[in-house]
Design an enzyme around this catalytic site. Structure first.
Site, PDB file in Angstrom:
ATOM      1  N   GLU A 169       2.902  -4.003   7.918  1.00 17.51           N
ATOM      2  CA  GLU A 169       1.574  -3.224   8.309  1.00 17.51           C
ATOM      3  C   GLU A 169       1.094  -3.555   9.646  1.00 17.51           C
ATOM      4  O   GLU A 169      -0.174  -4.175   9.977  1.00 17.51           O
ATOM      5  CB  GLU A 169       0.777  -3.315   7.374  1.00 17.51           C
ATOM      6  CG  GLU A 169       0.944  -2.634   5.960  1.00 17.51           C
ATOM      7  CD  GLU A 169      -0.050  -2.279   5.098  1.00 17.51           C
ATOM      8  OE1 GLU A 169      -1.330  -2.600   5.378  1.00 17.51           O
ATOM      9  OE2 GLU A 169      -0.039  -1.790   4.028  1.00 17.51           O
ATOM     10  N   GLU A 216       5.076  -0.561  -0.633  1.00 15.98           N
ATOM     11  CA  GLU A 216       3.712  -0.513  -1.521  1.00 15.98           C
ATOM     12  C   GLU A 216       3.171   0.683  -1.748  1.00 15.98           C
ATOM     13  O   GLU A 216       3.163   1.649  -0.978  1.00 15.98           O
ATOM     14  CB  GLU A 216       2.867  -1.220  -0.683  1.00 15.98           C
ATOM     15  CG  GLU A 216       2.783  -2.760  -0.649  1.00 15.98           C
ATOM     16  CD  GLU A 216       1.950  -3.646   0.300  1.00 15.98           C
ATOM     17  OE1 GLU A 216       0.620  -3.091   0.118  1.00 15.98           O
ATOM     18  OE2 GLU A 216       2.397  -4.426   0.832  1.00 15.98           O
TER      19      GLU A 216
END
Ligand code: BG6
Length: 467
Positions: A165, A368
């Site tokens: 991320e 995720e």
């Protein structure tokens, strides 16, 4: 168009679950671990730090036995940079040995380890030495760290993830070790320089991985929040497109094409925040693109045109609510929210898969997806039906995508077990396995299987036939 649905997920689909080192391991004083940037960050009142977390450092065998019982095909974990290189530079044999044991345990229990090289955990020593990602030296240090991992664990790891991320990371100065005084336009400029260094470092590490481990696959972990238009006004559709470009594609264009997105470039030019760029780095990015895209998906956004006339210089915001003159985030009556105000929109995951595949034609791994909730332990049980519903709805979208011809090859639920949430401590639980501790007390740290554990176990067994 009507698409014929598949009855089950493909046989080799990687049903998995994920964690990250600093959120589960604890043991911060064990095995010669160094200091990470986040160790020094002040915590919100009433929220635990990461020093004990779920104590996976000491319980990893028990935890991996539970993963096997759950039926996972793969386990996504991250490796703590400061266990391997406490000062960011020299190798710590105790740290290398810890992950050697852990990865071997995963493999011995019949699961594939999927490894994130850098999941938010940055060595404080590198910040003190040269400012971390603000300096080009960070590129060399990231490559050195990744090389140690490839050399030591490349025999067991087939899927590598570079940086988790990046967009999110760039908006949280506390994880980067940026100077406190950096705000407004200066912060944006620093983030653009760090972004450029991270993209260059990613290309270097992809190159190294391909040289050392020719059969391994490697890709970055992105966090798309695909925007819906706030109304049927054409200007809101354009605002949604601009949001996507400035929140995710600005990074993936560098990873996957070695080019700046034209809109992103103009954004930087207008605000006078262009980074220093070298032709050789851009060439390196062009020649060393990812094998797949790893995607974390929790929420999407709904976006409308912002009518303001002036530029804004944001201040370390996690989610940018408005780019004056470009877009603003608006409510969406069709999208419910979690207790933490995150939009729940399973269709957003399908939109992200379709959009990214259309743009880059790369296979996709969902790394995720999950629901953070206040779970209650009552009579030794946790009835987390809300989590089952959330996961079920998202997995249904993935099953649909595969039926439509999109190459999604795995799904890592977040998280395998309860861990310390990035910003919300232990109250915001995500796991299939409850860890008996809270923000105030460690209690007995007992592992307790939630209702969702049995649901996922069955889902894996029947390969999603009932979805
Ligand atoms: C992702 C991170 O941003 O979201 C995880 O990769 C994190 O580390 C997860 O835990 C959920 O966010 P939070 O803030 O609820 O922990």
């Amino acid at each position: 168009m009507y698409h014929k649905r598949i009855s089950k997920f493909p046989e080799d689909f990687l049903f998995a679950a994920a964690t990250s080192a600093f959120q589960v391991e604890g043991g911060i004083d064990c095995g010669g671990r160094g200091v990470a940037v986040h160790d020094l960050q002040p915590k919100k009142p009433g929220i635990t730090d990461f020093s004990v977390a779920s104590d996976h450092y000491h319980h990893y065998k028990e935890d991996i036995a539970l993963m096997k019982e759950l039926g996972l095909k793969a386990y996504r974990l991250s490796i703590s940079w400061v266990r391997i290189m406490p000062d960011g530079e020299s190798v710590n044999p105790e740290g290398v040995a810890f992950y050697d044991r852990l990865l071997q345990e995963v493999v011995d229990n019949g699961m594939e380890p999927i490894v994130t090289i850098y999941h938010f955990e940055y060595p404080q020593a590198l910040v003190e030495k040269y400012g971390g990602w603000l300096d080009r030296k960070a590129i060399d240090d990231f490559e050195r760290f990744a090389t140690v991992l490839f050399e030591n664990y490349g025999d067991r790891v087939k899927h590598w993830l570079t940086i988790n991320e990046q967009d999110h990371l760039l908006k949280i100065s506390g994880r980067l070790g940026f100077p406190e005084a950096l705000t407004g336009q200066d912060y944006l400029k620093a983030a653009e320089q760090a972004n450029y260094h991270m993209c260059t470092a990613t290309a270097r590490v992809i190159k190294k991985c391909h040289e050392l481990l020719p059969t391994a696959k490697i890709g970055p972990v992105i966090n798309p929040m695909p925007a819906l238009a706030g109304s049927n006004k054409p200007e809101d559709t354009i605002a949604a497109m601009e949001f996507n470009e400035l929140s995710t594609y600005y990074i993936t264009e560098l990873h996957c094409r070695g080019e700046y997105s034209p809109l992103h470039w103009k954004y930087m030019e207008d605000r006078d925040i262009l980074p220093e760029i070298r032709e050789e780095d851009m060439q390196l990015m062009k020649e060393n693109t990812p094998d797949f895209l790893a995607m974390n998906y929790y929420l999407n956004q709904t976006v409308a045109k912002s009518q303001k006339k002036e530029f804004g210089y944001h201040d370390k915001a996690v989610f940018i609510n408005e780019e004056p003159g470009i877009y603003k985030i608006v409510e969406n009556e069709h999208v419910p929210q979690t207790d933490w105000g995150w939009n729940i929109c399973p269709e957003g995951l399908k939109i992200a898969i379709m959009d990214f595949y259309h743009r880059y034609r790369l296979p996709i791994l969902i790394t995720e997806n999950g629901l953070g909730a206040y779970d209650k332990l009552e009579n030794g049980e946790i009835n987390d039906d809300y989590r089952i519903e959330y996961l079920q709805n998202h997995l249904t979208q993935i099953k649909d995508c595969i039926g439509m011809g999109y190459p999604v090859f795995g799904y890592c639920a977040w998280s395998f077990m309860d861990l310390v949430s990035g910003r919300e401590g232990m109250d915001k639980r995500y796991g299939f396995v409850y860890v008996n501790r809270n923000n105030e007390e460690l209690l007995d740290m007992k592992r307790i299987k939630k209702k969702s554990f049995y649901w996922y176990q069955n889902m894996i067994k029947e390969r999603g036939e009932s979805l």
